[in-house]
Design a protein around this motif. Structure first.
Motif, PDB file in Angstrom:
ATOM      1  N   ALA A 224      39.008  43.177  36.478  1.00 13.29           N
ATOM      2  CA  ALA A 224      40.439  43.264  36.174  1.00 13.29           C
ATOM      3  C   ALA A 224      41.165  44.148  37.185  1.00 13.29           C
ATOM      4  N   THR A 225      40.532  45.239  37.610  1.00 11.37           N
ATOM      5  CA  THR A 225      41.159  46.136  38.585  1.00 11.37           C
ATOM      6  C   THR A 225      41.361  45.434  39.917  1.00 11.37           C
ATOM      7  N   VAL A 226      40.344  44.712  40.374  1.00 10.71           N
ATOM      8  CA  VAL A 226      40.455  43.988  41.643  1.00 10.71           C
ATOM      9  C   VAL A 226      41.555  42.930  41.559  1.00 10.71           C
ATOM     10  N   LEU A 227      41.551  42.153  40.484  1.00 10.39           N
ATOM     11  CA  LEU A 227      42.567  41.115  40.315  1.00 10.39           C
ATOM     12  C   LEU A 227      43.958  41.724  40.179  1.00 10.39           C
ATOM     13  N   PHE A 228      44.043  42.867  39.499  1.00  5.69           N
ATOM     14  CA  PHE A 228      45.343  43.519  39.304  1.00  5.69           C
ATOM     15  C   PHE A 228      45.924  43.992  40.633  1.00  5.69           C
ATOM     16  N   GLU A 229      45.093  44.605  41.464  1.00  4.74           N
ATOM     17  CA  GLU A 229      45.574  45.086  42.760  1.00  4.74           C
ATOM     18  C   GLU A 229      45.937  43.923  43.679  1.00  4.74           C
ATOM     19  N   LEU A 230      45.135  42.855  43.655  1.00  7.28           N
ATOM     20  CA  LEU A 230      45.475  41.679  44.450  1.00  7.28           C
ATOM     21  C   LEU A 230      46.773  41.035  43.958  1.00  7.28           C
ATOM     22  N   SER A 231      46.948  40.999  42.635  1.00  2.66           N
ATOM     23  CA  SER A 231      48.171  40.437  42.065  1.00  2.66           C
ATOM     24  C   SER A 231      49.383  41.267  42.463  1.00  2.66           C
ATOM     25  N   LYS A 232      49.246  42.586  42.448  1.00  2.00           N
ATOM     26  CA  LYS A 232      50.361  43.456  42.840  1.00  2.00           C
ATOM     27  C   LYS A 232      50.795  43.173  44.270  1.00  2.00           C
ATOM     28  N   ARG A 233      49.828  43.078  45.156  1.00  2.00           N
ATOM     29  CA  ARG A 233      50.155  42.844  46.559  1.00  2.00           C
ATOM     30  C   ARG A 233      50.742  41.450  46.779  1.00  2.00           C
ATOM     31  N   GLY A 234      50.154  40.453  46.140  1.00  2.02           N
ATOM     32  CA  GLY A 234      50.667  39.100  46.282  1.00  2.02           C
ATOM     33  C   GLY A 234      52.056  38.944  45.685  1.00  2.02           C
ATOM     34  N   PHE A 235      52.266  39.536  44.516  1.00  4.70           N
ATOM     35  CA  PHE A 235      53.568  39.421  43.862  1.00  4.70           C
ATOM     36  C   PHE A 235      54.636  40.176  44.642  1.00  4.70           C
ATOM     37  N   ALA A 236      54.292  41.365  45.149  1.00 11.55           N
ATOM     38  CA  ALA A 236      55.248  42.132  45.961  1.00 11.55           C
ATOM     39  C   ALA A 236      55.601  41.375  47.235  1.00 11.55           C
ATOM     40  N   LEU A 237      54.612  40.719  47.840  1.00 16.10           N
ATOM     41  CA  LEU A 237      54.862  39.932  49.045  1.00 16.10           C
ATOM     42  C   LEU A 237      55.792  38.761  48.752  1.00 16.10           C
ATOM     43  N   TYR A 238      55.578  38.107  47.618  1.00 18.50           N
ATOM     44  CA  TYR A 238      56.421  36.966  47.251  1.00 18.50           C
ATOM     45  C   TYR A 238      57.857  37.407  46.971  1.00 18.50           C
ATOM     46  N   VAL A 239      58.019  38.469  46.185  1.00 15.66           N
ATOM     47  CA  VAL A 239      59.363  38.938  45.829  1.00 15.66           C
ATOM     48  C   VAL A 239      60.119  39.416  47.060  1.00 15.66           C
ATOM     49  N   THR A 240      59.379  40.025  48.009  1.00 16.73           N
ATOM     50  CA  THR A 240      60.036  40.581  49.192  1.00 16.73           C
ATOM     51  C   THR A 240      60.430  39.512  50.194  1.00 16.73           C
ATOM     52  N   HIS A 241      59.550  38.556  50.428  1.00 18.69           N
ATOM     53  CA  HIS A 241      59.778  37.578  51.491  1.00 18.69           C
ATOM     54  C   HIS A 241      60.328  36.242  50.989  1.00 18.69           C
ATOM     55  N   PHE A 242      60.260  36.000  49.693  1.00 13.21           N
ATOM     56  CA  PHE A 242      60.792  34.748  49.135  1.00 13.21           C
ATOM     57  C   PHE A 242      61.713  35.072  47.964  1.00 13.21           C
TER      58      PHE A 242
END
Length: 290
Positions: free
Chosen positions: A215-233
């Protein structure tokens, strides 16, 4: 390829297939949507009750702003400051509420804890539940003692980070390393306690730790992916304008519950395999029992 490696790969494939099948049977995506909806309704009441408990202890006054900033920065990616401003405003509006309104806030916060408890026990196939009065006592204890323990752990982490800044003269970058590691450790500890304590069944430490790690690994990956999406799209800002924060927050809460449930499914599967001695996968056992 050696036969033993072939056997290991075959077992890993069967385990993964069983894990995916279990997630599909429990309808993880649908349950995550339900919990996200409840969480969105309970977010402000739950945070209001949590920080109200922290305000009752003067020791946390010094760290209150740091605790809030730490939580929003490491839990909600990209838009944490904006969400913090809105939620702080909402919480400030609760100061003029009547006793009935305050009790309603507490009830909604307890409703969120109840749904989390019910969902995780369903994943663990737990049918025997404690009496309602016992469940209510446990929920109340989580609602009152949980924020205190949570605030204490963050305050202690911030204190240790502050101490390491004095040691930077001897070990440059020590505080920076600790500041980067603490969010991961906090996430791992939170998931670990969730999987170990909430199910109404004895969960082995190693199984809860494995689920918490996933869950920790998926949570950190989700944070980075979601932040990237919100910032660039920034499509949400274009479509919804000033209301873009609502769907963004809902999508993030939904992804977070997906992560929580995936970690819980892994923990429960490992627990089930340990109970059967690991000789047969659960799907094999179910098919043989039909």
């Amino acid at each position: 390829m050696r036969p033993e490696w072939q056997a290991i790969l075959a077992n890993l494939k069967r385990f993964f297939q069983c894990y995916v099948q279990r997630c599909q049977q429990d309808q993880v995506s649908m349950i995550a949507g339900y919990l996200a909806y409840i969480s969105l309704l309970s977010l402000v009441p739950f945070i209001a009750v949590m920080f109200s408990m922290l305000r009752a202890f003067p020791i946390f006054n010094e760290y209150r702003q740091s605790i809030e900033s730490f939580v929003y920065a490491n839990v909600i990616p990209s838009r944490g400051d904006e969400i913090q401003a809105y939620i702080s405003q909402f919480i400030g509006n609760t100061g003029g509420m009547t006793t009935v309104g305050i009790l309603a806030l507490v009830f909604v916060a307890l409703l969120l804890i109840h749904n989390i408890d019910k969902t995780l026990n369903k994943i663990w196939r737990v049918t025997k539940r404690p009496r309602p009065i016992i469940s209510f006592s446990i929920y109340w204890m989580i609602l009152t003692l949980g924020p205190i323990l949570f605030g204490s752990s963050i305050a202690l982490s911030l204190y240790l980070i502050g101490l390491t800044r004095f040691a930077d003269d001897y070990t440059p970058g020590l505080s920076t390393v600790l500041l980067g590691v603490v969010p991961y450790l906090m996430s791992l500890l939170a998931f670990y306690i969730l999987y170990l304590v909430v199910p109404n069944i004895k969960v082995q430490t190693k199984h809860a730790l494995a689920g918490a790690f996933l869950a920790t690994v998926l949570f950190e990956l989700s944070k980075r992916g979601f932040a990237l999406y919100v910032t660039h799209f920034p499509s949400y800002d274009t479509i919804y304008g000033a209301l873009a924060l609502v769907p963004i927050l809902f999508v993030w809460i939904y992804l977070s519950w997906i992560v929580v449930l995936l970690g819980a499914e892994l923990t429960a599967l490992l627990q089930q395999l340990a109970a059967t001695g690991g000789e047969r996968m659960p799907d094999e056992q179910d098919s043989n029992d039909l």
